[in-house]
Design a protein around this motif. Sequence first.
Motif: not given
Length: 86
Positions: A35-43, A24-28
Amino acid sequence: MDEAGWRRVYGADHEDPGPRPGREYRELVAGPLDGLLLDVTGWSEQRLGEGAALPTEIAAHGPGGRALYSPRPGDPRRWDWRGDTR
């Protein structure tokens, strides 16, 4: 999105920078990590609501600085830059 159709993930190895299936990602948006994606898996939902202070050498404070990002109201899959800090 770049010409190859994939996005870089914040903190990922330069040899394998793309997003992975099942994560699961969030767009910065804006700021030094735009433009980078942040991996929020498990948050947790609480942690997702708080956003993140992400270490980066390209923040206003240079090495040791952090870029502050938080969920965009109405579109929590995109996180907006709120400034930089030490």
